[in-house]
Design an enzyme around this catalytic site. Structure first.
Site, mmCIF file in Angstrom:
data_model
loop_
_atom_site.group_PDB
_atom_site.id
_atom_site.type_symbol
_atom_site.label_atom_id
_atom_site.label_comp_id
_atom_site.label_asym_id
_atom_site.label_seq_id
_atom_site.Cartn_x
_atom_site.Cartn_y
_atom_site.Cartn_z
ATOM 1 N N PRO A 3 14.229 25.293 51.522
ATOM 2 C CA PRO A 3 14.485 26.747 52.490
ATOM 3 C C PRO A 3 15.437 27.436 51.341
ATOM 4 C CG PRO A 3 16.061 24.672 53.642
ATOM 5 C CD PRO A 3 14.933 24.531 52.353
ATOM 6 N N MET A 4 15.437 28.834 51.942
ATOM 7 C CA MET A 4 15.968 29.679 50.762
ATOM 8 C C MET A 4 16.501 30.985 51.417
ATOM 9 S SD MET A 4 14.577 28.979 46.510
ATOM 10 C CE MET A 4 13.053 28.587 47.034
ATOM 11 N N CYS A 90 25.395 26.187 53.667
ATOM 12 C CA CYS A 90 25.085 27.451 52.958
ATOM 13 C C CYS A 90 26.799 27.313 52.601
ATOM 14 C CB CYS A 90 24.889 28.402 53.828
ATOM 15 S SG CYS A 90 25.037 29.878 53.311
ATOM 16 N N ASN A 192 18.248 16.947 46.165
ATOM 17 C CA ASN A 192 18.557 17.924 45.860
ATOM 18 C C ASN A 192 19.044 18.748 44.368
ATOM 19 O OD1 ASN A 192 19.170 21.028 47.546
ATOM 20 N ND2 ASN A 192 17.391 20.628 46.146
ATOM 21 N N ASP A 194 19.253 20.954 40.720
ATOM 22 C CA ASP A 194 18.413 20.513 39.278
ATOM 23 C C ASP A 194 17.293 20.757 38.580
ATOM 24 O OD1 ASP A 194 20.908 22.290 39.036
ATOM 25 O OD2 ASP A 194 22.189 20.742 38.514
#
Length: 240
Positions: A3-4, A90, A192, A194
């Site tokens: 999710p971004m 976040c 998660n 790179d």
């Protein structure tokens, strides 16, 4: 696919699906407080729009009020989502200053209460947590141990602290430490940070004993990421 914020809306997800299908899709993160307010709800509901072809699709929420997480979990059930994810990663200043996102790393008791209340409202839907390895410093094992206590369906771990943002290489050795704890507890763990190719994701999963890999920014370089049989270097500018 990760999710971004301001990226992974329904239009973006449909484009990615037209190129190659991820195993799981996530919405952008959506504010629980906003969804539970009279003014905010109409503005935020479009962020929870999805197509049937996107399943399994997970709704991601952020906030600091356990009661609102309970209500939003019920909403996710009503809307037909396949799972719920809690954003505890976040690093944005305006998010963390309200004890939301990565700010919850500093408040493990509140984080655990939020997970409990989300699970209570989820009616059996899996509730996962996406988080980081620390706030100002790396505290992977201490923090992940707190999360394990309340048994989320899975833990998605980004291999950087809040302070590091995305400015340093991801600490995959720390994700590996978390994997050992999660395996003992029987909780799936997803790494998660790179990962730039499908093959690299499989390699990291095997190397660190992970159940899955989440991919974020790599999708900008290669929309066909999730189909390892496609060579993106031979795609024409028109196709891109």
């Amino acid at each position: 696919m990760a999710p971004m914020a301001d990226v992974t809306d329904v239009a973006f997800r449909q484009i990615i699906l037209s190129c190659a299908r991820p195993d799981v899709l996530f919405t952008e993160f959506v504010s629980c407080d906003g969804l539970c307010s009279e003014k905010g709800r109409p503005k935020l509901m479009p962020h929870l729009k999805f197509g049937e072809n996107e399943r399994p699709i997970v709704a991601q929420f952020f906030g600091a009020n356990p009661e609102n997480f309970y209500k939003c979990a019920q909403l996710a059930v009503k809307l037909g989502f396949d799972g719920i994810d809690i954003n505890m990663g976040c690093p944005s200043g305006k998010i963390v200053k309200h004890d939301s996102g990565a700010g919850l790393i500093l408040n493990p008791e509140l984080a655990k209460e939020i997970i409990r209340e989300t699970k209570r409202g989820a009616g059996g839907l899996p509730v996962s947590v996406k988080t980081r390895i620390g706030y100002n410093k790396i505290i992977t094992e201490e923090w992940v141990s707190h999360l394990i206590e309340v048994e989320p369906a899975s833990i998605i771990l980004h291999g950087r602290t809040m302070k590091e943002m995305s400015k340093v290489p991801a600490h995959w050795d720390e994700i590996g430490k978390a994997a050992v704890l999660c395996q003992k507890a029987g909780i799936p763990i997803i790494g998660n940070g790179d990962i730039m190719t499908y093959a690299e994701g499989l390699e990291k999963a095997k190397q660190y004993g992970l159940d899955g890999i989440m991919v974020g920014r790599a999708i900008f370089f290669n929309p066909w990421f999730f189909d390892p049989t496609i060579d993106p270097t031979i795609k024409t500018p028109e196709e891109r």
